[in-house]
Design a protein around this motif. Structure first.
Motif, PDB file in Angstrom:
ATOM      1  N   ARG A 173     -12.412 -21.714 -57.225  1.00  0.00           N
ATOM      2  CA  ARG A 173     -11.777 -20.695 -58.225  1.00  0.00           C
ATOM      3  C   ARG A 173     -12.336 -19.254 -57.670  1.00  0.00           C
ATOM      4  O   ARG A 173     -11.618 -18.338 -57.482  1.00  0.00           O
ATOM      5  CB  ARG A 173     -11.741 -21.004 -59.631  1.00  0.00           C
ATOM      6  CG  ARG A 173     -11.488 -19.898 -60.368  1.00  0.00           C
ATOM      7  CD  ARG A 173      -9.975 -20.234 -61.151  1.00  0.00           C
ATOM      8  NE  ARG A 173      -9.542 -19.301 -61.916  1.00  0.00           N
ATOM      9  CZ  ARG A 173      -8.717 -18.528 -62.068  1.00  0.00           C
ATOM     10  NH1 ARG A 173      -8.033 -18.112 -60.893  1.00  0.00           N
ATOM     11  NH2 ARG A 173      -8.230 -17.489 -62.899  1.00  0.00           N
TER      12      ARG A 173
ATOM     13  N   ARG B 237     -14.961 -27.115 -58.509  1.00  0.00           N
ATOM     14  CA  ARG B 237     -13.679 -26.504 -58.848  1.00  0.00           C
ATOM     15  C   ARG B 237     -13.875 -24.912 -59.329  1.00  0.00           C
ATOM     16  O   ARG B 237     -13.217 -23.944 -58.747  1.00  0.00           O
ATOM     17  CB  ARG B 237     -12.978 -26.862 -60.036  1.00  0.00           C
ATOM     18  CG  ARG B 237     -12.140 -28.309 -59.723  1.00  0.00           C
ATOM     19  CD  ARG B 237     -11.641 -28.824 -61.025  1.00  0.00           C
ATOM     20  NE  ARG B 237     -11.219 -30.231 -60.898  1.00  0.00           N
ATOM     21  CZ  ARG B 237     -11.778 -31.090 -61.533  1.00  0.00           C
ATOM     22  NH1 ARG B 237     -12.721 -31.182 -62.198  1.00  0.00           N
ATOM     23  NH2 ARG B 237     -11.467 -32.454 -61.221  1.00  0.00           N
TER      24      ARG B 237
ATOM     25  N   SER C 160     -17.954 -31.844 -60.356  1.00  0.00           N
ATOM     26  CA  SER C 160     -16.410 -31.626 -59.945  1.00  0.00           C
ATOM     27  C   SER C 160     -16.054 -30.251 -60.590  1.00  0.00           C
ATOM     28  O   SER C 160     -15.314 -29.430 -60.066  1.00  0.00           O
ATOM     29  CB  SER C 160     -15.416 -32.734 -60.646  1.00  0.00           C
ATOM     30  OG  SER C 160     -15.724 -32.603 -62.193  1.00  0.00           O
TER      31      SER C 160
END
Length: 183
Positions: free
Chosen positions: A155, A151, A147
């Motif tokens: 980003r 992410r 995860s």
């Protein structure tokens, strides 16, 4: 430490410090001085236990990662570079200048991630470690690594949509482009 162990340690530092410094600089967000400090502290810790270490490079790398995790938890403010507009760069990577710009862009983008996100990306894509090994080194679960990597890549794409709009599968190859650590 006896003379033979000192010679072994000096030889290890002479042969592996460049590669270890590259990792330390990436872990510290592209800041060479912080990377040098990180590596120096890791080598000092390793020197104290040198005669008991079976795999010195793995041991020093683990110290690097764990020290960087410890730095995240400190309460001082992080330095961030803020700009009104993202820099304009082309998406084509067809020359040495473009590769250099891409490396600089990736380094700057990595510096804007949280230290944990940066460590996961460096371990996963620069060091090319499997998720289970990254989880073991960082002391978290495989799901957390997945995860966090997801992410982090999202980003990066959000920070530079025109530059890194490529699928996640393209980013590992970008991470393996040679990283030049400037003296």
């Amino acid at each position: 430490m006896d003379a033979e162990a000192q010679d072994d340690f000096r030889e290890f530092v002479a042969t592996r410090s460049t590669a270890l410094l590259k990792t330390a600089v990436l872990l510290s967000g592209g800041d060479r001085h912080a990377g040098e400090d990180l590596l120096q502290n890791a080598l000092i810790k390793a020197a104290g236990r040198w005669q008991r270490i079976d795999q010195p490079e793995a041991y020093v790398r683990q110290i690097l990662y764990r020290q960087q995790i410890g730095r995240w938890r400190l309460k001082w403010p992080r330095r961030e570079l803020t700009v009104a507009e993202p820099p304009e760069h082309g998406t084509a990577v067809d020359s040495t200048a473009d590769l250099a710009e891409l490396r600089l862009l990736i380094r700057d983008l990595l510096a804007r991630l949280t230290p944990r996100q940066r460590a996961v990306l460096v371990l996963r894509y620069f060091e090319d470690l499997p998720e289970a090994e990254v989880a073991r080194v960082l002391g978290c679960s495989v799901g957390t690594v997945r995860s966090t990597a997801h992410r982090s890549l999202a980003r990066l794409r959000a920070l530079a949509p025109g530059e890194l709009g490529a699928p996640a599968s393209a980013l590992p190859s970008l991470a393996r482009t040679p990283v030049e650590v400037r003296p």
